[in-house]
Design a protein around this motif. Structure first.
Motif, PDB file in Angstrom:
ATOM      1  N   ASN A 430       0.299  -1.100   0.037  1.00 23.79           N
ATOM      2  CA  ASN A 430      -0.044   0.014   0.057  1.00 23.79           C
ATOM      3  C   ASN A 430       0.627   1.522   0.156  1.00 23.79           C
ATOM      4  OD1 ASN A 430      -2.713   1.757   0.039  1.00 23.79           O
ATOM      5  ND2 ASN A 430      -2.267   1.243   2.213  1.00 23.79           N
ATOM      6  N   LYS A 431       1.824   1.523   0.942  1.00 23.00           N
ATOM      7  CA  LYS A 431       3.086   2.622   1.323  1.00 23.00           C
ATOM      8  C   LYS A 431       3.647   2.657  -0.841  1.00 23.00           C
ATOM      9  CE  LYS A 431       6.663   4.474   3.379  1.00 23.00           C
ATOM     10  NZ  LYS A 431       7.128   3.998   5.114  1.00 23.00           N
ATOM     11  N   LYS A 432       3.722   1.500  -1.088  1.00 23.39           N
ATOM     12  CA  LYS A 432       4.735   2.032  -2.247  1.00 23.39           C
ATOM     13  C   LYS A 432       3.042   1.967  -3.461  1.00 23.39           C
ATOM     14  CE  LYS A 432       7.482  -1.005  -5.294  1.00 23.39           C
ATOM     15  NZ  LYS A 432       8.079  -3.340  -5.456  1.00 23.39           N
ATOM     16  N   LEU A 433       2.830   1.786  -3.317  1.00 25.21           N
ATOM     17  CA  LEU A 433       1.776   2.353  -4.205  1.00 25.21           C
ATOM     18  C   LEU A 433       1.555   3.452  -4.314  1.00 25.21           C
ATOM     19  CD1 LEU A 433      -1.036  -0.753  -4.771  1.00 25.21           C
ATOM     20  CD2 LEU A 433       0.245  -0.219  -6.445  1.00 25.21           C
ATOM     21  N   GLN A 434       0.881   4.299  -2.835  1.00 22.71           N
ATOM     22  CA  GLN A 434       0.970   5.834  -2.395  1.00 22.71           C
ATOM     23  C   GLN A 434       2.014   6.456  -2.737  1.00 22.71           C
ATOM     24  OE1 GLN A 434      -0.185   5.916   1.729  1.00 22.71           O
ATOM     25  NE2 GLN A 434      -2.257   4.970   0.892  1.00 22.71           N
ATOM     26  N   SER A 435       3.275   5.720  -2.323  1.00 17.46           N
ATOM     27  CA  SER A 435       4.530   6.804  -3.180  1.00 17.46           C
ATOM     28  C   SER A 435       5.466   6.512  -4.471  1.00 17.46           C
ATOM     29  CB  SER A 435       5.682   6.471  -2.257  1.00 17.46           C
ATOM     30  OG  SER A 435       5.736   4.945  -2.074  1.00 17.46           O
ATOM     31  N   SER A 436       4.554   5.791  -5.645  1.00 19.79           N
ATOM     32  CA  SER A 436       5.445   5.500  -6.667  1.00 19.79           C
ATOM     33  C   SER A 436       4.723   6.552  -7.454  1.00 19.79           C
ATOM     34  CB  SER A 436       4.225   4.396  -7.153  1.00 19.79           C
ATOM     35  OG  SER A 436       2.756   4.525  -7.602  1.00 19.79           O
ATOM     36  N   ASN A 437       4.160   7.889  -6.748  1.00 19.66           N
ATOM     37  CA  ASN A 437       3.799   9.038  -8.059  1.00 19.66           C
ATOM     38  C   ASN A 437       2.979   8.919  -9.546  1.00 19.66           C
ATOM     39  OD1 ASN A 437       5.064  10.747  -6.414  1.00 19.66           O
ATOM     40  ND2 ASN A 437       7.556  10.267  -6.841  1.00 19.66           N
ATOM     41  N   LEU A 438       2.502   7.408  -9.351  1.00 22.89           N
ATOM     42  CA  LEU A 438       1.517   7.250 -10.108  1.00 22.89           C
ATOM     43  C   LEU A 438       0.153   8.147 -10.207  1.00 22.89           C
ATOM     44  CD1 LEU A 438       1.439   3.280  -9.989  1.00 22.89           C
ATOM     45  CD2 LEU A 438       2.744   4.500 -11.746  1.00 22.89           C
ATOM     46  N   PRO A 439       0.024   9.031 -11.441  1.00 30.46           N
ATOM     47  CA  PRO A 439      -1.715   9.104 -11.750  1.00 30.46           C
ATOM     48  C   PRO A 439      -2.605   8.556 -10.970  1.00 30.46           C
ATOM     49  CG  PRO A 439      -0.890   9.035 -13.651  1.00 30.46           C
ATOM     50  CD  PRO A 439       0.215   8.148 -13.213  1.00 30.46           C
ATOM     51  N   GLY A 440      -2.664   7.405 -10.862  1.00 28.82           N
ATOM     52  CA  GLY A 440      -3.708   6.724 -10.370  1.00 28.82           C
ATOM     53  C   GLY A 440      -3.944   5.201 -10.138  1.00 28.82           C
ATOM     54  N   THR A 441      -4.181   5.169  -9.152  1.00 31.13           N
ATOM     55  CA  THR A 441      -4.242   3.225  -9.218  1.00 31.13           C
ATOM     56  C   THR A 441      -5.862   2.004  -9.945  1.00 31.13           C
ATOM     57  OG1 THR A 441      -2.367   3.386  -7.630  1.00 31.13           O
ATOM     58  CG2 THR A 441      -3.684   1.250  -7.820  1.00 31.13           C
ATOM     59  N   PRO A 442      -5.369   1.470 -10.383  1.00 31.20           N
ATOM     60  CA  PRO A 442      -6.679   1.204 -10.992  1.00 31.20           C
ATOM     61  C   PRO A 442      -7.464   0.681  -9.750  1.00 31.20           C
ATOM     62  CG  PRO A 442      -4.397   0.622 -11.858  1.00 31.20           C
ATOM     63  CD  PRO A 442      -4.542   0.885 -10.876  1.00 31.20           C
ATOM     64  N   SER A 443      -9.143   0.850  -9.795  1.00 29.66           N
ATOM     65  CA  SER A 443      -9.907   0.216  -9.260  1.00 29.66           C
ATOM     66  C   SER A 443      -9.185  -1.234  -8.523  1.00 29.66           C
ATOM     67  CB  SER A 443     -11.404   0.312  -9.339  1.00 29.66           C
ATOM     68  OG  SER A 443     -11.179  -0.133 -10.285  1.00 29.66           O
ATOM     69  N   HIS A 444      -9.400  -2.451  -9.954  1.00 29.47           N
ATOM     70  CA  HIS A 444      -9.259  -3.780  -9.003  1.00 29.47           C
ATOM     71  C   HIS A 444      -8.096  -3.701  -8.383  1.00 29.47           C
ATOM     72  CE1 HIS A 444      -6.274  -3.407 -12.961  1.00 29.47           C
ATOM     73  NE2 HIS A 444      -5.873  -4.042 -11.566  1.00 29.47           N
ATOM     74  N   LEU A 445      -6.684  -3.012  -8.653  1.00 25.68           N
ATOM     75  CA  LEU A 445      -5.796  -3.169  -7.197  1.00 25.68           C
ATOM     76  C   LEU A 445      -6.535  -3.069  -6.287  1.00 25.68           C
ATOM     77  CD1 LEU A 445      -3.260  -4.989  -7.969  1.00 25.68           C
ATOM     78  CD2 LEU A 445      -2.143  -2.232  -8.080  1.00 25.68           C
ATOM     79  N   TRP A 446      -7.292  -2.043  -5.936  1.00 26.65           N
ATOM     80  CA  TRP A 446      -7.708  -1.339  -4.869  1.00 26.65           C
ATOM     81  C   TRP A 446      -8.401  -2.494  -3.580  1.00 26.65           C
ATOM     82  CZ3 TRP A 446      -4.578   1.296  -1.918  1.00 26.65           C
ATOM     83  CH2 TRP A 446      -4.403   2.802  -3.143  1.00 26.65           C
ATOM     84  N   ASN A 447      -9.556  -3.237  -4.801  1.00 25.79           N
ATOM     85  CA  ASN A 447     -10.299  -4.114  -4.548  1.00 25.79           C
ATOM     86  C   ASN A 447      -9.484  -5.441  -4.052  1.00 25.79           C
ATOM     87  OD1 ASN A 447     -12.638  -2.533  -4.926  1.00 25.79           O
ATOM     88  ND2 ASN A 447     -12.622  -3.877  -6.975  1.00 25.79           N
ATOM     89  N   LEU A 448      -8.423  -5.757  -4.592  1.00 25.29           N
ATOM     90  CA  LEU A 448      -7.047  -7.049  -4.225  1.00 25.29           C
ATOM     91  C   LEU A 448      -7.149  -6.363  -3.398  1.00 25.29           C
ATOM     92  CD1 LEU A 448      -6.499  -9.314  -5.332  1.00 25.29           C
ATOM     93  CD2 LEU A 448      -4.548  -8.055  -7.140  1.00 25.29           C
ATOM     94  N   LEU A 449      -6.626  -5.553  -2.796  1.00 21.30           N
ATOM     95  CA  LEU A 449      -5.607  -4.967  -1.707  1.00 21.30           C
ATOM     96  C   LEU A 449      -7.041  -4.942  -0.001  1.00 21.30           C
ATOM     97  CD1 LEU A 449      -3.690  -3.904  -0.425  1.00 21.30           C
ATOM     98  CD2 LEU A 449      -4.497  -1.470  -0.148  1.00 21.30           C
ATOM     99  N   ASP A 450      -8.123  -4.655  -0.978  1.00 21.32           N
ATOM    100  CA  ASP A 450      -9.404  -5.004   0.034  1.00 21.32           C
ATOM    101  C   ASP A 450      -9.687  -6.702   0.674  1.00 21.32           C
ATOM    102  OD1 ASP A 450      -9.601  -2.316   0.762  1.00 21.32           O
ATOM    103  OD2 ASP A 450     -11.293  -2.053  -0.738  1.00 21.32           O
ATOM    104  N   GLU A 451      -9.558  -7.381  -0.390  1.00 22.32           N
ATOM    105  CA  GLU A 451      -9.860  -8.833  -0.356  1.00 22.32           C
ATOM    106  C   GLU A 451      -8.140  -9.095   0.343  1.00 22.32           C
ATOM    107  OE1 GLU A 451     -10.016 -13.039  -2.992  1.00 22.32           O
ATOM    108  OE2 GLU A 451     -10.152 -10.950  -4.245  1.00 22.32           O
TER     109      GLU A 451
END
Length: 564
Positions: A430-451
């Motif tokens: 989660n920290k890596k995704l937030q600090s990656s300076n990406l414009p955004g993260t796809p919803s399916h990846l957040w769903n997988l994180l929640d799962e």
């Protein structure tokens, strides 16, 4: 009419020719039978019969000779002359063309000649049998005479070996001599067939007496001295073993051995009376039984030694196993409060519990039998050895069960450690995704994180449940691991794709002014990048760049790998 006459003449000629041919055959057969008759008449039968005169011509030999001579005389004086008359009658009948009568006479001649041949052959055979019988009997007697002398000499030299039976064997040898004398008498009387029967009887008797003289000393010595002494030593040994505490009273060995002594005493009396019938078999059976008794007593001695050597250690090991199992019993009770035990674990525990009590009961019975002295040491040794082997198997099975119990606790500790690692991986991802300076993260990846987070929480819930079911824990942990691993892999791939897209677009910008189509594709890729469509953005930018500079994507990938 002339034809009939000619036909009749031809038939008459044919009949005459046939009659002449048949008559010629009769004459030929007459000549053959005449020659056969002359051959018999000229045979030196009398000379052959004279061979019998080399024997004592008296008794049955004289009767045989007279019979043979009378038979030959009858052949010469009666049978052969009768043949001559039959042959003359046959010739006369042939002269008159009475063919059937001639053949009848010739058939009679044939029959007489055949009977004569058989009589002569029978006489010669009887003569040869008589001469051969005399020759064989004489040769056998020549062999028997020194054998009888040897038997008498052997008996005289070794009379001490035969005890009271010596006169009986002397009488048997005298009987042999009497048979020999009777043979000489029968030969002197010319009764060679009777003499031959005596030779056969004498040969069998000599062999029988010789065999008895050879076997008697050994059997007599064993029956009178060796085996009784052996039995007495064995009885003394049994008495000593009983004094030393051996459990052999109920085997009834003393009664059996004393019975053997009685049988041997009777056997000695039979032997001294010259009766060896079935005594050899009795001695052989007694010797075999004595070997069995020695082996039985030896096994009893070894069994007593085995029990004295091992019973204390078996008892100590059994006590240790019982105490050890009692500790395991307490441990199982505690585990059942904390953990849910599988059915096979409980079945194994019940089996071990039953096994322990069974061994305890068996050993108690062995100690009771030792005290009561109702069982032989051989029997108790087998029981103790069986208990010892079972105890070793019990220890092995108990150790395996204890290891299974330890595995339950170990699995719990490892499961807690794994779920903590999963939680940490979720936090790091989660920290890596937030600090990656990406414009955004796809919803399916957040769903997988929640799962993945939910599945990790389920593992923690299972671990807190009482009693703890490690089967459920391991299943939940496996699902959580798979989900977290999928999240980590997809997150890393996403970040790598995004970074690579930026590098491709930056690199392709050098061609943007020269290639309007490339500029359009790059613009499209940038739009997809801002919409979080990193994989599609990479495909669009990479394909456009490859058309201008083939191989550029591969070099950029290598650069990205080195940088990461």
């Amino acid at each position: 009419m002339v034809g009939y006459i000619i036909g009749g003449i031809l038939i008459l000629i044919v009949v005459i020719i046939i009659g002449l041919i048949l008559r010629k055959r009769i004459y030929d057969e007459v000549d053959q039978h005449e020659s056969w008759k002359m051959d018999i008449m000229n045979r030196n039968v009398s000379g052959e019969l004279q061979r019998v005169k080399s024997l004592n011509l008296s008794g049955e030999t004289q009767d045989k000779f007279e019979t043979w001579k009378s038979t030959w005389d009858q052949i010469l004086t009666r049978d052969l002359p009768d043949i001559e008359e039959y042959l003359l009658d046959a010739e006369e009948a042939a002269d008159r063309f009475r063919i059937s009568i001639a053949k009848k006479n010739l058939a009679e001649v044939e029959n007489i000649l055949q009977n004569i041949e058989e009589l002569i052959e029978r006489m010669f055979k009887e003569l040869d049998d008589l001469l051969d019988s005399e020759k064989q009997s004489r040769k056998q007697i020549e062999d028997m005479q020194p054998r009888i002398k040897e038997l008498r000499h052997s008996l005289l030299q070794n009379r001490y070996l035969y005890g009271k039976a010596e006169p009986i064997f002397e009488a048997q040898i005298m009987d042999l001599q009497q048979l020999l004398d009777r043979y000489q008498e029968e030969v002197g009387l010319g009764n060679y067939y009777e003499a031959k029967d005596l030779v056969t009887q004498l040969t069998d008797s000599v062999e029988e007496v010789a065999e008895k003289l050879e076997e008697f000393p050994l059997i007599y010595k064993k029956s009178k001295n060796e085996i009784p002494d052996q039995i007495k030593d064995l009885l003394a040994g049994i008495e000593q073993m009983k004094e030393e505490g051996y459990r052999i009273e109920h085997l009834g060995l003393e009664k059996e051995l004393n019975n053997f002594l009685d049988q041997l005493s009777i056997s000695v009396e039979q032997l001294e009376n010259g009766d060896m019938f079935q005594i050899y078999e009795l001695i052989q059976a007694i010797e075999e039984r004595l070997i069995e008794i020695y082996e039985l007593l030896e096994k009893e001695a070894k069994a007593k030694s085995y029990i004295e050597t091992h019973i204390a250690s078996v008892k100590s090991n059994l006590t240790s196993s019982i105490n050890d199992f009692n500790s395991t019993n307490e441990e199982v009770k505690q585990l059942q409060q904390t953990y849910y035990l599988e059915e096979n674990d409980l079945e194994l525990y019940a089996k071990l519990d039953k096994w322990v009590h069974q061994l305890e009961k068996q050993f108690a019975q062995i100690e009771m039998d030792l005290e009561s002295e109702t069982q032989t040491y051989v029997t108790l040794k087998d029981q103790l050895k069986s208990s010892k082997d079972d105890l070793e198997q019990l220890h092995h099975s108990h150790q395996e069960f204890k290891e299974q119990l330890q595995t339950i606790r170990k699995d719990e500790v490892e499961s807690r450690e794994k779920v903590l690692r999963l939680k940490k991986e979720l936090f790091d991802t989660n920290k890596k995704l937030q600090s990656s300076n990406l414009p955004g993260t796809p919803s399916h990846l957040w769903n997988l994180l929640d799962e993945a987070t939910d599945r990790s929480d389920v593992v923690i819930e299972k671990l807190e449940k009482q009693p703890l079911d490690m089967g459920e824990v391991m299943h939940a942990l496996s699902e959580a691991e798979n989900t977290v691993n999928a999240l980590v892999d997809q997150s890393n791939a996403l970040i790598e794709q995004a970074y690579l897209v930026e590098r491709v677009i930056q690199y392709a910008n050098r061609y943007r002014s020269k290639y309007p189509l490339l500029a359009t594709k790059l613009q499209e890729a940038e739009t997809k990048f801002r919409n979080f469509e990193y994989e599609q953005a990479l495909d669009t930018a990479a394909n456009a760049l490859e058309e201008i500079e083939p191989g550029a994507l591969l070099r950029l990938k290598e650069f990205v790998d080195i940088s990461t």
